[in-house]
Design a protein around this motif. Sequence first.
Motif, PDB file in Angstrom:
ATOM      1  N   LEU A 279      -2.572  -1.676 -11.560  1.00  0.00           N
ATOM      2  CA  LEU A 279      -2.526  -2.689 -12.573  1.00  0.00           C
ATOM      3  C   LEU A 279      -3.360  -4.066 -11.514  1.00  0.00           C
ATOM      4  O   LEU A 279      -3.887  -5.043 -12.283  1.00  0.00           O
ATOM      5  N   ALA A 280      -2.852  -3.869 -10.311  1.00  0.00           N
ATOM      6  CA  ALA A 280      -3.357  -5.240  -9.414  1.00  0.00           C
ATOM      7  C   ALA A 280      -4.640  -4.817  -8.666  1.00  0.00           C
ATOM      8  O   ALA A 280      -5.005  -5.424  -7.821  1.00  0.00           O
ATOM      9  N   ALA A 281      -5.509  -3.644  -9.092  1.00  0.00           N
ATOM     10  CA  ALA A 281      -6.382  -3.330  -8.305  1.00  0.00           C
ATOM     11  C   ALA A 281      -7.602  -4.148  -8.390  1.00  0.00           C
ATOM     12  O   ALA A 281      -7.705  -4.996  -9.445  1.00  0.00           O
ATOM     13  N   ALA A 301       0.387 -12.110 -12.727  1.00  0.00           N
ATOM     14  CA  ALA A 301      -0.559 -13.206 -11.780  1.00  0.00           C
ATOM     15  C   ALA A 301      -0.954 -12.064 -10.686  1.00  0.00           C
ATOM     16  O   ALA A 301      -1.910 -12.447  -9.984  1.00  0.00           O
ATOM     17  N   SER A 302      -0.560 -10.716 -10.576  1.00  0.00           N
ATOM     18  CA  SER A 302      -0.922  -9.861  -9.596  1.00  0.00           C
ATOM     19  C   SER A 302      -2.325  -9.257 -10.236  1.00  0.00           C
ATOM     20  O   SER A 302      -3.213  -8.492  -9.232  1.00  0.00           O
ATOM     21  N   PRO A 318       2.762 -11.230 -24.866  1.00  0.00           N
ATOM     22  CA  PRO A 318       2.467 -12.750 -25.109  1.00  0.00           C
ATOM     23  C   PRO A 318       2.682 -13.638 -23.822  1.00  0.00           C
ATOM     24  O   PRO A 318       1.823 -14.555 -23.723  1.00  0.00           O
ATOM     25  N   ASP A 319       3.604 -13.526 -23.252  1.00  0.00           N
ATOM     26  CA  ASP A 319       3.903 -14.272 -22.069  1.00  0.00           C
ATOM     27  C   ASP A 319       2.615 -14.064 -20.947  1.00  0.00           C
ATOM     28  O   ASP A 319       2.044 -14.863 -20.278  1.00  0.00           O
ATOM     29  N   ALA A 320       2.308 -12.548 -20.708  1.00  0.00           N
ATOM     30  CA  ALA A 320       1.216 -12.327 -19.945  1.00  0.00           C
ATOM     31  C   ALA A 320      -0.096 -12.921 -20.323  1.00  0.00           C
ATOM     32  O   ALA A 320      -0.826 -13.426 -19.714  1.00  0.00           O
ATOM     33  N   ASP A 321      -0.327 -12.669 -21.712  1.00  0.00           N
ATOM     34  CA  ASP A 321      -1.276 -13.138 -22.524  1.00  0.00           C
ATOM     35  C   ASP A 321      -1.692 -14.609 -22.506  1.00  0.00           C
ATOM     36  O   ASP A 321      -2.879 -14.852 -22.037  1.00  0.00           O
ATOM     37  N   ALA A 322      -0.658 -15.541 -22.321  1.00  0.00           N
ATOM     38  CA  ALA A 322      -0.580 -16.883 -22.074  1.00  0.00           C
ATOM     39  C   ALA A 322      -1.208 -16.926 -20.690  1.00  0.00           C
ATOM     40  O   ALA A 322      -2.125 -17.993 -20.302  1.00  0.00           O
ATOM     41  N   ILE A 323      -0.656 -16.329 -19.727  1.00  0.00           N
ATOM     42  CA  ILE A 323      -1.266 -16.490 -18.268  1.00  0.00           C
ATOM     43  C   ILE A 323      -2.625 -16.150 -18.132  1.00  0.00           C
ATOM     44  O   ILE A 323      -3.443 -16.809 -17.521  1.00  0.00           O
ATOM     45  N   PHE A 324      -3.072 -15.098 -18.620  1.00  0.00           N
ATOM     46  CA  PHE A 324      -4.551 -14.647 -18.696  1.00  0.00           C
ATOM     47  C   PHE A 324      -5.579 -15.686 -19.442  1.00  0.00           C
ATOM     48  O   PHE A 324      -6.520 -16.065 -18.928  1.00  0.00           O
ATOM     49  N   THR A 329      -8.912 -15.188 -17.596  1.00  0.00           N
ATOM     50  CA  THR A 329      -9.194 -13.611 -17.669  1.00  0.00           C
ATOM     51  C   THR A 329      -9.354 -13.287 -19.245  1.00  0.00           C
ATOM     52  O   THR A 329      -8.592 -13.749 -20.109  1.00  0.00           O
ATOM     53  N   LEU A 330     -10.365 -12.696 -19.587  1.00  0.00           N
ATOM     54  CA  LEU A 330     -10.936 -12.398 -20.865  1.00  0.00           C
ATOM     55  C   LEU A 330     -10.347 -11.109 -21.358  1.00  0.00           C
ATOM     56  O   LEU A 330     -10.314 -10.108 -20.606  1.00  0.00           O
TER      57      LEU A 330
END
Length: 411
Positions: A279-281, A301-302, A318-324, A329-330
């Motif tokens: 996932l962080a590749a 974040a990674s 959704p929390d990760a979506d907000a970070i993206f 990040t598209l």
Amino acid sequence: MRASEAIRIYFDRAADHLDLSAPMRRLLLTAKREVQVHIPIERDSGELTTFIGYRVQHNDARGPLKGGLRYHPQVDLDEVRALASLMTWKTAVVDIPYGGAKGGIAVAPAELSTHELERLTRRFVDAIHDLFGPDVDIPAPDMGTSGDVMAWIMNQYGKYHGFSPACVTGKPVEYHGLPGREEATGRGVGILTLKLLGRLGRPLPGTRVAIQGFGNVGTHAAKFLADAECRIVAVSDAGGGFHRAEGLDVLELLRHARAHGGLLAGFTGGDPMSNAELLAAECDVLIPAALGGVLTAANAASVRAPIIVEAANAPIDPDADAIFDTRGTLVLPDILANAGGVTASWFEWVQNRQHYRWGINRVRQELGRILAESFEQVWQLATARQVSLRTAAYMQGVSRVAKATVLGGLS
Ligand code: NAD
């Protein structure tokens, strides 16, 4: 966060942009019917085991209910409910005449013999055969189910209702299935990834892609993108993954998986990596194509990929979506990115009803046309309203369902 809460957040965001009233929101969020059944089967050992099966029929304002059937130990009512509503928005985004449903059985299919799986599937049909059918609700494959399972469903359903190939889609080609259905979800992910890269003006050859999940969707997406000269730099399955900066040999990966029960373990053409590392590749496009909820506030974040294509259903919290969103990040959302499968299921259903069959070229051509048109509509809406692709896709889907609901009459 529960899957249904996550989807509710995305729905509300679109509903705000659409100025939907509170009663309309409640109507659109509430499932038409939720069914839970117990399914006792005799194991090969003679022992009795009882499994729990679910079918949630979310909304049929735009046509018969449509949605996959998942066999996985983590299946529960909340997950099925969330995935059923996703199907409602998905069929509307690609504008095919269906509503949305989902089903599943809490079971680890790998722990059952083929005979046990067949018995389980047939007993599930015994329990719910009055609730689905060609004009009512049409199941299809999802995680842990295959064309064979769909064939058993059609056969068992026919014992009650007569010959009805259109009662289920994703069947084997030799048993009333459609050439091109099996590849359609992964192929659609590939088609849409290329559309997105094209819109962003990014050159295709050498684009580095990492894919989590090497089942139906992951394998076909990998093959399509490798054929389009993208570099598949990392892939994984439940047992972990492999990477190679110069690009993995996808045909070798497929050969290895075919020879090892569908698993990647033991592949020698790349360096091993964990799912967290995948996932962080370092890559240009990350494609989660396995479970939901894999990208959260804890690991967002990674992620180094500037583009994420949601081949799996609900892989981003959704929390990760907000970070993206904040980071730029598209994200190409699931309700568009993996809609190729249900689109080809529609082709299969239409042809079953006509007792006719298209060739693979026509299936691919029609699939490409529908996905390209849907992508353009969502892209234009996102640009016009200055919203994310996810919010635009939800706006497109939710507004079509709301409109059909009003046109059908509310009294
Ligand atoms: P599948 O069962 O064929 O493959 C799933 C893959 O994910 C396997 O390689 C499995 O090993 C891997 N996996 C399981 N747990 C994992 C974990 N914890 N970490 C990493 N990998 C893991 O399933 P599929 O049909 O390819 O579906 C994959 C996703 O795509 C699901 O979210 C499904 O809802 C979605 N989807 C599938 C279709 C379809 O037509 N099959 C259509 C739309 C959406």
